[in-house]
Design a protein around this motif. Structure first.
Motif, PDB file in Angstrom:
ATOM      1  N   TYR A  53      50.933  63.913  33.966  1.00 55.83           N
ATOM      2  CA  TYR A  53      51.419  63.329  32.724  1.00 55.83           C
ATOM      3  C   TYR A  53      52.892  63.009  32.856  1.00 55.83           C
ATOM      4  CZ  TYR A  53      53.285  68.001  33.276  1.00 55.83           C
ATOM      5  OH  TYR A  53      53.962  69.076  34.021  1.00 55.83           O
ATOM      6  N   SER A  54      53.498  62.724  33.837  1.00 59.48           N
ATOM      7  CA  SER A  54      54.896  62.155  34.006  1.00 59.48           C
ATOM      8  C   SER A  54      55.115  61.012  33.917  1.00 59.48           C
ATOM      9  CB  SER A  54      55.682  63.106  35.107  1.00 59.48           C
ATOM     10  OG  SER A  54      55.130  62.988  36.365  1.00 59.48           O
ATOM     11  N   ASP A  55      56.200  60.289  33.321  1.00 56.30           N
ATOM     12  CA  ASP A  55      56.795  58.956  33.730  1.00 56.30           C
ATOM     13  C   ASP A  55      57.703  59.051  34.832  1.00 56.30           C
ATOM     14  OD1 ASP A  55      55.464  58.203  31.523  1.00 56.30           O
ATOM     15  OD2 ASP A  55      57.199  58.612  30.147  1.00 56.30           O
ATOM     16  N   ASP A  56      57.098  58.515  35.898  1.00 59.72           N
ATOM     17  CA  ASP A  56      57.953  58.518  37.194  1.00 59.72           C
ATOM     18  C   ASP A  56      58.952  57.331  37.233  1.00 59.72           C
ATOM     19  OD1 ASP A  56      57.310  61.139  37.573  1.00 59.72           O
ATOM     20  OD2 ASP A  56      55.770  60.587  39.153  1.00 59.72           O
ATOM     21  N   LYS A  57      58.419  56.482  36.529  1.00 58.01           N
ATOM     22  CA  LYS A  57      59.372  55.005  36.291  1.00 58.01           C
ATOM     23  C   LYS A  57      59.467  54.577  34.996  1.00 58.01           C
ATOM     24  CE  LYS A  57      56.452  52.211  39.147  1.00 58.01           C
ATOM     25  NZ  LYS A  57      55.157  52.180  38.808  1.00 58.01           N
ATOM     26  N   LEU A  58      60.597  53.901  34.783  1.00 57.15           N
ATOM     27  CA  LEU A  58      60.591  53.179  33.340  1.00 57.15           C
ATOM     28  C   LEU A  58      60.014  51.969  33.198  1.00 57.15           C
ATOM     29  CD1 LEU A  58      64.320  53.882  32.892  1.00 57.15           C
ATOM     30  CD2 LEU A  58      62.634  55.094  31.463  1.00 57.15           C
ATOM     31  N   GLU A  59      59.714  51.343  34.278  1.00 59.64           N
ATOM     32  CA  GLU A  59      59.215  49.913  34.470  1.00 59.64           C
ATOM     33  C   GLU A  59      57.873  49.845  33.774  1.00 59.64           C
ATOM     34  OE1 GLU A  59      60.379  50.976  37.535  1.00 59.64           O
ATOM     35  OE2 GLU A  59      62.458  50.315  36.768  1.00 59.64           O
ATOM     36  N   GLY A  60      57.546  49.059  33.191  1.00 61.46           N
ATOM     37  CA  GLY A  60      56.135  48.641  32.723  1.00 61.46           C
ATOM     38  C   GLY A  60      55.701  49.533  31.434  1.00 61.46           C
ATOM     39  N   ILE A  61      56.563  50.376  30.926  1.00 61.93           N
ATOM     40  CA  ILE A  61      56.286  51.241  29.950  1.00 61.93           C
ATOM     41  C   ILE A  61      56.229  50.339  28.668  1.00 61.93           C
ATOM     42  CG2 ILE A  61      56.937  53.345  28.612  1.00 61.93           C
ATOM     43  CD1 ILE A  61      57.695  54.468  30.864  1.00 61.93           C
ATOM     44  N   LYS A  62      55.232  50.465  27.505  1.00 66.55           N
ATOM     45  CA  LYS A  62      55.211  49.983  26.378  1.00 66.55           C
ATOM     46  C   LYS A  62      55.847  50.627  25.548  1.00 66.55           C
ATOM     47  CE  LYS A  62      51.092  47.068  26.969  1.00 66.55           C
ATOM     48  NZ  LYS A  62      49.841  47.075  26.474  1.00 66.55           N
ATOM     49  N   TRP A  63      57.276  50.544  25.317  1.00 65.37           N
ATOM     50  CA  TRP A  63      57.896  51.546  24.313  1.00 65.37           C
ATOM     51  C   TRP A  63      57.397  50.969  22.930  1.00 65.37           C
ATOM     52  CZ3 TRP A  63      59.564  54.806  27.230  1.00 65.37           C
ATOM     53  CH2 TRP A  63      60.581  54.516  28.413  1.00 65.37           C
ATOM     54  N   ASN A  64      57.438  52.154  22.192  1.00 64.04           N
ATOM     55  CA  ASN A  64      57.272  52.118  20.512  1.00 64.04           C
ATOM     56  C   ASN A  64      55.892  51.581  20.234  1.00 64.04           C
ATOM     57  OD1 ASN A  64      59.708  53.032  19.350  1.00 64.04           O
ATOM     58  ND2 ASN A  64      60.560  51.320  20.236  1.00 64.04           N
ATOM     59  N   ASN A  65      54.883  51.716  21.311  1.00 64.08           N
ATOM     60  CA  ASN A  65      53.513  51.082  21.311  1.00 64.08           C
ATOM     61  C   ASN A  65      52.585  52.140  21.763  1.00 64.08           C
ATOM     62  OD1 ASN A  65      52.689  48.260  20.648  1.00 64.08           O
ATOM     63  ND2 ASN A  65      54.829  48.106  21.513  1.00 64.08           N
ATOM     64  N   GLY A 100      64.800  66.251  31.454  1.00 64.20           N
ATOM     65  CA  GLY A 100      64.570  67.685  31.552  1.00 64.20           C
ATOM     66  C   GLY A 100      63.320  68.299  32.347  1.00 64.20           C
ATOM     67  N   ILE A 101      62.573  69.054  31.624  1.00 64.90           N
ATOM     68  CA  ILE A 101      61.260  69.280  31.967  1.00 64.90           C
ATOM     69  C   ILE A 101      60.206  68.628  31.248  1.00 64.90           C
ATOM     70  CG2 ILE A 101      61.898  71.640  33.083  1.00 64.90           C
ATOM     71  CD1 ILE A 101      60.720  73.062  30.633  1.00 64.90           C
ATOM     72  N   LEU A 102      60.486  67.661  30.331  1.00 64.67           N
ATOM     73  CA  LEU A 102      59.400  67.103  29.838  1.00 64.67           C
ATOM     74  C   LEU A 102      58.869  65.934  30.467  1.00 64.67           C
ATOM     75  CD1 LEU A 102      60.981  66.815  25.901  1.00 64.67           C
ATOM     76  CD2 LEU A 102      59.104  68.269  26.738  1.00 64.67           C
ATOM     77  N   GLY A 103      57.692  65.723  30.260  1.00 60.71           N
ATOM     78  CA  GLY A 103      56.985  64.610  30.948  1.00 60.71           C
ATOM     79  C   GLY A 103      57.111  63.048  30.673  1.00 60.71           C
ATOM     80  N   ARG A 104      57.355  62.925  29.424  1.00 58.21           N
ATOM     81  CA  ARG A 104      57.460  61.645  28.970  1.00 58.21           C
ATOM     82  C   ARG A 104      58.846  61.345  28.517  1.00 58.21           C
ATOM     83  NH1 ARG A 104      52.743  59.503  30.549  1.00 58.21           N
ATOM     84  NH2 ARG A 104      51.098  60.992  29.760  1.00 58.21           N
ATOM     85  N   TRP A 105      59.478  59.961  29.019  1.00 57.29           N
ATOM     86  CA  TRP A 105      60.538  59.509  28.180  1.00 57.29           C
ATOM     87  C   TRP A 105      59.958  58.985  26.783  1.00 57.29           C
ATOM     88  CZ3 TRP A 105      64.752  59.862  31.254  1.00 57.29           C
ATOM     89  CH2 TRP A 105      64.566  59.734  32.493  1.00 57.29           C
ATOM     90  N   GLY A 106      61.029  59.361  25.929  1.00 57.61           N
ATOM     91  CA  GLY A 106      60.876  59.146  24.700  1.00 57.61           C
ATOM     92  C   GLY A 106      59.999  60.241  23.692  1.00 57.61           C
ATOM     93  N   PRO A 107      59.146  59.892  22.873  1.00 61.24           N
ATOM     94  CA  PRO A 107      58.375  61.089  22.230  1.00 61.24           C
ATOM     95  C   PRO A 107      57.293  61.658  23.091  1.00 61.24           C
ATOM     96  CG  PRO A 107      57.750  58.903  21.571  1.00 61.24           C
ATOM     97  CD  PRO A 107      58.825  58.768  22.450  1.00 61.24           C
ATOM     98  N   ASN A 108      57.380  62.975  23.137  1.00 62.42           N
ATOM     99  CA  ASN A 108      56.247  63.879  23.840  1.00 62.42           C
ATOM    100  C   ASN A 108      55.655  64.452  22.629  1.00 62.42           C
ATOM    101  OD1 ASN A 108      57.001  64.568  27.098  1.00 62.42           O
ATOM    102  ND2 ASN A 108      58.781  63.744  25.916  1.00 62.42           N
TER     103      ASN A 108
END
Ligand code: RP5
Ligand code: MG
Ligand code: MG
Length: 252
Positions: A53-65, A100-108
């Motif tokens: 469930y963790s976002d290990d990189k920022l590339e390729g993420i479809k933000w706000n989607n 921190g200890i959250l899995g996702r960048w942005g909303p979890n």
């Protein structure tokens, strides 16, 4: 309502770490307010890296989607980004960058089942005691990738308050529902780049279905009990607010 306090707490280190948040005074919370001295530590726990469930990189993420099976849409806003391209907490500064200890960048995204009944003329709800902070809370947990919120609500209640049992006799309970809240949570795990959002839904047990069910804490929960909704005991994150919304509906 002002709900950006527990995620600015500098009295204790960030959960499961010795990292301290940078001080964010109340008048410096908003990103639009200048705070040139602001220099929060950048912290992503090793426990939050390399997980399914963790976002290990920022590339390729479809933000706000909707990003494949992951919902990256905030309930409250189209979020913007910091200079490193990481989502910015829409409520403002928290004194900590990274995940921190959250899995996702942005909303979890989470979902919180607020299960109630009437007993001896009083309205009570099922509360669980969390393993992580020891605080009492409404049961709840993360929406799995691709999962319907209605499924998360049932699953988390079963995992945390019914010892994992999926009780068919509760089918009627899940139909008697009322959404109380959808939005940001003032969660102690939040950072400048990752934050909790939830949907809190009240399920009211009209017919005493739960009177014959033995509550059993499991998973995230180390204890479970019925609590009067007029309690003045503190609860985890913004959960007192959710109880207050219900009390307003019920006028008690
Ligand atoms: C809170 O964290 C939400 O309101 C929800 O109750 C909970 C979800 O996280 P876990 O219980 O899965 O840690 O922000
Ligand atoms: Mg859980
Ligand atoms: Mg939980």
């Amino acid at each position: 309502a002002f709900i950006h306090k527990k995620c600015r707490n500098t009295d204790i280190p960030y959960l499961h770490s010795n990292v301290h948040r940078f001080v964010v005074p109340e008048d410096k919370i908003k990103w639009s307010t200048e705070y040139p001295e602001y220099n929060p530590p950048d912290y992503t726990a090793s426990s939050a890296i390399g997980k399914p469930y963790s976002d290990d990189k920022l590339e390729g993420i479809k933000w706000n989607n909707i990003d494949g099976k992951v919902n990256r849409i905030s309930h409250i806003v189209n979020y913007s980004f910091d200079s490193k391209g990481r989502p910015l907490n829409p409520m403002g500064r928290t004194g900590l960058q990274g995940r921190g200890i959250l899995g996702r960048w942005g909303p979890n995204h989470a979902a919180d089942p607020l299960v109630t009944r009437c007993k001896n003329g009083r309205v009570q709800f099922v509360a669980i005691q969390r393993h992580d902070t020891g605080e009492w809370a409404i049961p709840g947990g993360m929406v799995d990738a691709g999962e319907e919120i209605s499924a998360t609500l049932k699953r988390e209640f079963s995992e945390e308050a019914l010892g994992g049992k999926d009780l068919r006799q509760l089918d009627a309970l899940w139909k008697n529902k009322k959404e109380l809240y959808r939005g940001y949570v003032d969660d102690p795990r939040n950072t400048d780049n990752a934050w909790m959002e939830t949907v809190c839904v009240n399920f009211h047990d009209e017919t005493g279905l739960l009177n014959d069910v033995e509550l059993e804490a499991a998973d995230d929960a180390k204890a479970v009990k019925w609590v009067d909704i007029t309690t003045t005991e503190p609860l985890y994150a913004s959960h007192v607010q959710f109880i207050n919304i219900l009390r307003q509906h019920l006028k008690i």
